[in-house]
Design a protein around this motif. Structure first.
Motif, mmCIF file in Angstrom:
data_model
loop_
_atom_site.group_PDB
_atom_site.id
_atom_site.type_symbol
_atom_site.label_atom_id
_atom_site.label_comp_id
_atom_site.label_asym_id
_atom_site.label_seq_id
_atom_site.Cartn_x
_atom_site.Cartn_y
_atom_site.Cartn_z
ATOM 1 N N ALA A 1 0.837 -1.214 0.000
ATOM 2 C CA ALA A 1 0.000 0.000 0.000
ATOM 3 C C ALA A 1 0.865 1.255 0.000
ATOM 4 O O ALA A 1 0.600 2.228 -0.706
ATOM 5 C CB ALA A 1 -0.898 -0.001 1.231
ATOM 6 N N LYS A 2 1.940 1.192 0.755
ATOM 7 C CA LYS A 2 2.848 2.337 0.830
ATOM 8 C C LYS A 2 3.475 2.597 -0.545
ATOM 9 O O LYS A 2 3.620 3.738 -0.986
ATOM 10 C CB LYS A 2 3.921 2.034 1.870
ATOM 11 N N TYR A 3 3.797 1.498 -1.254
ATOM 12 C CA TYR A 3 4.421 1.611 -2.578
ATOM 13 C C TYR A 3 3.465 2.318 -3.552
ATOM 14 O O TYR A 3 3.835 3.222 -4.282
ATOM 15 C CB TYR A 3 4.768 0.198 -3.077
ATOM 16 N N ASN A 4 2.120 1.859 -3.513
ATOM 17 C CA ASN A 4 1.142 2.454 -4.419
ATOM 18 C C ASN A 4 0.942 3.941 -4.151
ATOM 19 O O ASN A 4 0.788 4.738 -5.059
ATOM 20 C CB ASN A 4 -0.204 1.718 -4.297
ATOM 21 N N LEU A 5 0.945 4.312 -2.881
ATOM 22 C CA LEU A 5 0.779 5.730 -2.525
ATOM 23 C C LEU A 5 1.923 6.556 -3.133
ATOM 24 O O LEU A 5 1.696 7.617 -3.707
ATOM 25 C CB LEU A 5 0.764 5.856 -0.997
ATOM 26 N N GLY A 6 3.134 6.024 -3.009
ATOM 27 C CA GLY A 6 4.286 6.713 -3.595
ATOM 28 C C GLY A 6 4.155 6.832 -5.096
ATOM 29 O O GLY A 6 4.446 7.877 -5.681
ATOM 30 N N PHE A 7 3.638 5.791 -5.714
ATOM 31 C CA PHE A 7 3.458 5.783 -7.160
ATOM 32 C C PHE A 7 2.493 6.886 -7.592
ATOM 33 O O PHE A 7 2.775 7.690 -8.473
ATOM 34 C CB PHE A 7 2.939 4.386 -7.570
ATOM 35 N N PHE A 8 1.312 6.945 -6.907
ATOM 36 C CA PHE A 8 0.329 7.973 -7.272
ATOM 37 C C PHE A 8 0.771 9.363 -6.806
ATOM 38 O O PHE A 8 0.410 10.364 -7.398
ATOM 39 C CB PHE A 8 -1.044 7.611 -6.699
ATOM 40 N N GLY A 9 1.558 9.364 -5.753
ATOM 41 C CA GLY A 9 2.110 10.638 -5.287
ATOM 42 C C GLY A 9 2.923 11.317 -6.380
ATOM 43 O O GLY A 9 2.916 12.539 -6.524
ATOM 44 N N GLY A 10 3.596 10.504 -7.183
ATOM 45 C CA GLY A 10 4.389 11.042 -8.301
ATOM 46 C C GLY A 10 3.499 11.737 -9.319
ATOM 47 O O GLY A 10 3.820 12.806 -9.827
ATOM 48 N N PHE A 11 2.317 11.119 -9.581
ATOM 49 C CA PHE A 11 1.375 11.726 -10.526
ATOM 50 C C PHE A 11 0.839 13.049 -9.991
ATOM 51 O O PHE A 11 0.654 14.015 -10.736
ATOM 52 C CB PHE A 11 0.203 10.773 -10.797
ATOM 53 N N VAL A 12 0.568 13.073 -8.696
ATOM 54 C CA VAL A 12 0.051 14.311 -8.080
ATOM 55 C C VAL A 12 1.056 15.441 -8.275
ATOM 56 O O VAL A 12 0.716 16.565 -8.648
ATOM 57 C CB VAL A 12 -0.235 14.074 -6.575
ATOM 58 N N LEU A 13 2.317 15.110 -8.053
ATOM 59 C CA LEU A 13 3.369 16.124 -8.225
ATOM 60 C C LEU A 13 3.420 16.618 -9.666
ATOM 61 O O LEU A 13 3.506 17.818 -9.945
ATOM 62 C CB LEU A 13 4.721 15.510 -7.832
ATOM 63 N N THR A 14 3.300 15.672 -10.622
ATOM 64 C CA THR A 14 3.322 16.046 -12.043
ATOM 65 C C THR A 14 2.143 16.943 -12.380
ATOM 66 O O THR A 14 2.280 17.968 -13.054
ATOM 67 C CB THR A 14 3.286 14.783 -12.925
ATOM 68 N N VAL B 1 1.766 20.913 -13.904
ATOM 69 C CA VAL B 1 1.046 21.302 -15.117
ATOM 70 C C VAL B 1 0.332 22.632 -14.912
ATOM 71 O O VAL B 1 0.196 23.444 -15.828
ATOM 72 C CB VAL B 1 0.049 20.181 -15.519
ATOM 73 N N LEU B 2 -0.123 22.858 -13.702
ATOM 74 C CA LEU B 2 -0.859 24.088 -13.412
ATOM 75 C C LEU B 2 0.045 25.286 -13.115
ATOM 76 O O LEU B 2 -0.413 26.412 -13.028
ATOM 77 C CB LEU B 2 -1.801 23.842 -12.214
ATOM 78 N N GLU B 3 1.328 25.036 -12.982
ATOM 79 C CA GLU B 3 2.281 26.135 -12.707
ATOM 80 C C GLU B 3 2.515 26.943 -13.988
ATOM 81 O O GLU B 3 2.407 26.414 -15.094
ATOM 82 C CB GLU B 3 3.632 25.565 -12.251
ATOM 83 N N PRO B 4 2.852 28.244 -13.877
ATOM 84 C CA PRO B 4 3.178 29.028 -15.076
ATOM 85 C C PRO B 4 4.416 28.454 -15.772
ATOM 86 O O PRO B 4 5.310 27.930 -15.118
ATOM 87 C CB PRO B 4 3.482 30.422 -14.533
ATOM 88 N N ARG B 5 4.422 28.542 -17.104
ATOM 89 C CA ARG B 5 5.542 28.008 -17.880
ATOM 90 C C ARG B 5 6.747 28.933 -17.743
ATOM 91 O O ARG B 5 6.629 30.140 -17.910
ATOM 92 C CB ARG B 5 5.126 27.917 -19.354
ATOM 93 N N VAL B 6 7.899 28.370 -17.433
ATOM 94 C CA VAL B 6 9.091 29.206 -17.254
ATOM 95 C C VAL B 6 10.091 29.026 -18.398
ATOM 96 O O VAL B 6 11.061 29.752 -18.493
ATOM 97 C CB VAL B 6 9.811 28.910 -15.910
ATOM 98 N N THR B 7 9.823 28.074 -19.270
ATOM 99 C CA THR B 7 10.762 27.853 -20.378
ATOM 100 C C THR B 7 10.472 28.806 -21.522
ATOM 101 O O THR B 7 9.368 29.315 -21.667
ATOM 102 C CB THR B 7 10.671 26.413 -20.900
ATOM 103 N N THR B 8 11.483 29.061 -22.340
ATOM 104 C CA THR B 8 11.349 29.913 -23.521
ATOM 105 C C THR B 8 11.573 29.050 -24.750
ATOM 106 O O THR B 8 12.457 28.200 -24.756
ATOM 107 C CB THR B 8 12.418 31.028 -23.478
ATOM 108 N N GLU B 9 10.742 29.252 -25.786
ATOM 109 C CA GLU B 9 10.866 28.421 -26.975
ATOM 110 C C GLU B 9 11.990 28.940 -27.860
ATOM 111 O O GLU B 9 11.766 29.498 -28.927
ATOM 112 C CB GLU B 9 9.543 28.387 -27.736
ATOM 113 N N TYR B 10 13.201 28.762 -27.374
ATOM 114 C CA TYR B 10 14.385 29.159 -28.133
ATOM 115 C C TYR B 10 14.539 28.218 -29.324
ATOM 116 O O TYR B 10 14.313 27.027 -29.181
ATOM 117 C CB TYR B 10 15.606 29.062 -27.211
ATOM 118 N N PRO B 11 14.892 28.642 -30.538
ATOM 119 C CA PRO B 11 15.289 30.011 -30.861
ATOM 120 C C PRO B 11 14.185 30.912 -31.400
ATOM 121 O O PRO B 11 14.453 32.030 -31.771
ATOM 122 C CB PRO B 11 16.331 29.768 -31.958
#
Ligand code: SF4
Ligand code: SF4
Length: 229
Positions: A2-15, A19-29
């Motif tokens: 159960a602990k393993y599965n929580l960690g697995f889904f925890g990774g998705f939550v972080l991802t 996605v909702l954070e503002p984009r900080v990359t620039t489409e160089y060039p």
């Protein structure tokens, strides 16, 4: 398990949170960020306000270059049509960009501020011969601007303040020299303004000094010191 599965889904939550954070990359060039005024890009050979060339063919830049990529030959100025105000002028001037490491030691060594660097570094070649820039490519045009060659990717501002590094804060760290002009005027620009140091004596508009933090403030998430929209 159960602990393993929580960690697995925890990774998705972080991802998903990212996605909702503002984009900080620039489409160089396609999109380029503003460059700092002292960036070391492709060189230019400067001229005085009256159009005369600043290079006096002394070869100091070639002597100091750690990559051995500058080739200069000086010649006596023709008395009737002098090219520079000195006794001699740079008759041949070449920089091999296959070797240049943009350290700017040539710029530091030049006694007349003839050689400086623009902020444009996006250029490439298809042959070794093309990588050797000659005086024909390096010399500024009649407006004092770097020549924009077809294989170079110039963007707005890259040809501004091409001798930005010259406006250092204070020679030898002596604060009494900070903000005092100790260089000659240039074709198309006149006397460049001194860059601000640690005192209040600064004119960022005149010097083109840009704080990258300020420019990127709206794009950087709050945890890095910016604002989240
Ligand atoms: S920037 Fe450095 S490596 Fe390039 S030409 Fe000047 S001294 Fe040589
Ligand atoms: S660019 Fe400056 S250091 Fe180099 S030869 Fe000309 S005057 Fe001398």
């Amino acid at each position: 398990m159960a602990k393993y599965n929580l960690g697995f889904f925890g990774g998705f939550v972080l991802t998903l949170k990212q996605v909702l954070e503002p984009r900080v990359t620039t489409e160089y060039p396609k999109e380029k960020r503003p460059k700092p005024p002292r960036l070391h890009g492709r060189h230019v050979l400067n001229r005085y306000e009256d159009g005369m060339e600043k290079c006096i063919g002394c070869e100091l830049c070639a002597a100091v270059c750690p990559a051995d990529c500058i080739y200069v030959r000086g010649l006596d100025n023709p008395p009737d049509h002098p090219v520079s105000p000195g006794e001699r002028y740079g008759y041949v001037y070449e920089i091999n960009y296959l070797r240049c490491i943009h350290c700017d030691l040539c710029v530091e060594a030049c006694p007349t501020e003839a050689i400086t660097e623009s902020k444009m570094f996006e250029f490439s070649f298809t042959s070794r011969a093309d990588a050797v820039y000659t005086k024909r490519e390096l010399l500024v045009d009649d407006d004092g601007r770097p020549q924009q060659l077809p294989w170079e990717d110039w963007r707005e501002g890259d040809d501004e303040h091409t001798s930005g590094w010259m406006r250092a804060t204070s020679p030898s760290g002596a604060k009494e020299y900070e903000g005092s002009v100790q260089w000659s005027a240039e074709l198309g620009y006149g006397v460049r303004a001194p860059e601000g140091g640690q005192s209040d004596r600064r004119d960022d508009e005149a010097t083109g000094n840009i704080s990258i933090r300020e420019v990127q403030r709206d794009k950087i998430p709050v945890r890095y010191g910016g604002r989240v929209r």
